[in-house]
Write a protein that holds these residues in place. Structure first.
Motif, mmCIF file in Angstrom:
data_model
loop_
_atom_site.group_PDB
_atom_site.id
_atom_site.type_symbol
_atom_site.label_atom_id
_atom_site.label_comp_id
_atom_site.label_asym_id
_atom_site.label_seq_id
_atom_site.Cartn_x
_atom_site.Cartn_y
_atom_site.Cartn_z
ATOM 1 N N VAL A 96 0.846 -1.195 0.000
ATOM 2 C CA VAL A 96 0.000 0.000 0.000
ATOM 3 C C VAL A 96 0.884 1.248 0.000
ATOM 4 O O VAL A 96 0.662 2.192 -0.754
ATOM 5 C CB VAL A 96 -0.974 0.000 1.212
ATOM 6 C CG1 VAL A 96 -1.728 1.325 1.301
ATOM 7 C CG2 VAL A 96 -1.953 -1.171 1.124
ATOM 8 N N LYS A 97 1.922 1.229 0.834
ATOM 9 C CA LYS A 97 2.855 2.366 0.925
ATOM 10 C C LYS A 97 3.496 2.637 -0.431
ATOM 11 O O LYS A 97 3.542 3.774 -0.902
ATOM 12 C CB LYS A 97 3.945 2.084 1.957
ATOM 13 C CG LYS A 97 5.009 3.183 2.021
ATOM 14 C CD LYS A 97 6.217 2.762 2.832
ATOM 15 C CE LYS A 97 7.121 1.826 2.123
ATOM 16 N NZ LYS A 97 8.206 2.357 1.335
ATOM 17 N N GLU A 98 3.989 1.589 -1.094
ATOM 18 C CA GLU A 98 4.659 1.758 -2.388
ATOM 19 C C GLU A 98 3.712 2.296 -3.456
ATOM 20 O O GLU A 98 4.087 3.159 -4.256
ATOM 21 C CB GLU A 98 5.285 0.434 -2.825
ATOM 22 C CG GLU A 98 6.484 0.046 -1.964
ATOM 23 C CD GLU A 98 6.905 -1.418 -2.100
ATOM 24 O OE1 GLU A 98 6.335 -2.138 -2.946
ATOM 25 O OE2 GLU A 98 7.799 -1.832 -1.346
ATOM 26 N N SER A 99 2.484 1.815 -3.465
ATOM 27 C CA SER A 99 1.513 2.310 -4.450
ATOM 28 C C SER A 99 1.150 3.764 -4.179
ATOM 29 O O SER A 99 1.010 4.562 -5.112
ATOM 30 C CB SER A 99 0.251 1.441 -4.434
ATOM 31 O OG SER A 99 0.559 0.150 -4.926
ATOM 32 N N CYS A 100 1.010 4.115 -2.907
ATOM 33 C CA CYS A 100 0.699 5.511 -2.559
ATOM 34 C C CYS A 100 1.847 6.440 -2.938
ATOM 35 O O CYS A 100 1.613 7.577 -3.350
ATOM 36 C CB CYS A 100 0.387 5.630 -1.064
ATOM 37 S SG CYS A 100 -1.215 4.920 -0.644
ATOM 38 N N ALA A 130 -5.007 3.928 -12.822
ATOM 39 C CA ALA A 130 -4.634 2.504 -12.820
ATOM 40 C C ALA A 130 -4.070 2.068 -11.464
ATOM 41 O O ALA A 130 -4.439 1.007 -10.949
ATOM 42 C CB ALA A 130 -3.608 2.234 -13.924
ATOM 43 N N ILE A 131 -3.214 2.878 -10.870
ATOM 44 C CA ILE A 131 -2.590 2.490 -9.600
ATOM 45 C C ILE A 131 -3.609 2.571 -8.460
ATOM 46 O O ILE A 131 -3.506 1.829 -7.478
ATOM 47 C CB ILE A 131 -1.314 3.319 -9.301
ATOM 48 C CG1 ILE A 131 -0.405 2.595 -8.296
ATOM 49 C CG2 ILE A 131 -1.627 4.682 -8.777
ATOM 50 C CD1 ILE A 131 0.350 1.447 -8.862
ATOM 51 N N LEU A 132 -4.617 3.413 -8.598
ATOM 52 C CA LEU A 132 -5.671 3.502 -7.588
ATOM 53 C C LEU A 132 -6.461 2.193 -7.501
ATOM 54 O O LEU A 132 -6.820 1.753 -6.403
ATOM 55 C CB LEU A 132 -6.584 4.690 -7.911
ATOM 56 C CG LEU A 132 -7.437 5.278 -6.800
ATOM 57 C CD1 LEU A 132 -6.659 5.493 -5.514
ATOM 58 C CD2 LEU A 132 -8.065 6.583 -7.252
#
Length: 156
Positions: A96-100, A130-132
């Motif tokens: 989650v951290k990396e995507s944020c 897309a990443i959301l």
């Protein structure tokens, strides 16, 4: 050969002995540091309040992100990504951290790593869109694991 998490949990003095497999979405050592602050290992009131507070915060942030995406507000998306990155890092929610962090960078009109400028707003917005989707799936996965962890009484 033991996984990295199994090795971490077998360290002397680790609270991880009673932890279920948290999977590769949660850093066991970081999460254990939160658990160490609990006064009572059976109740786990302190860590549970932090985790469930994060769930509420994350869900509110996702709603704000959807709105900012609809409004094409890259600065707001970057800010929200940065905010959720910090909260998820505190709990050891690595994916989650990396995507944020990626959302934060795309919102700043940078590439995924935040090193190269990306002047194309539409491209940045499509990457965030897309990443959301991905980060919401990653969040759902850790939410399920952590809710199961807190629903199960600690072994005495």
């Amino acid at each position: 050969m033991p996984s990295r998490h199994e090795e971490e949990r077998s360290e002397e003095g680790s609270v991880g002995d009673g932890l279920p497999d948290l999977g590769d979405s949660i850093d066991a050592l970081t999460f254990e540091q939160i658990l160490e602050m609990d006064d009572d290992e059976d109740e786990r009131e302190f860590s549970k309040s932090i985790v469930f507070g994060f769930f509420e915060q994350a869900e509110e942030t996702f709603v704000k992100m959807d709105k900012a995406l609809e409004d094409r507000d890259l600065a707001e998306l970057s800010s929200l990504g940065h905010f959720l990155k910090g909260s998820s890092a505190t709990l050891g929610l690595t994916k989650v951290k990396e995507s944020c962090e990626k959302i934060q960078h795309y919102g700043q009109q940078k590439d995924e790593a935040g090193t190269t400028d990306e002047p194309d707003e539409d491209l940045c917005l499509s990457r965030i869109k897309a990443i959301l989707v991905v980060v919401k799936e990653e969040y759902a996965e850790v939410e399920k694991v952590l809710k199961k962890f807190y629903a199960t009484p600690a072994a005495s």
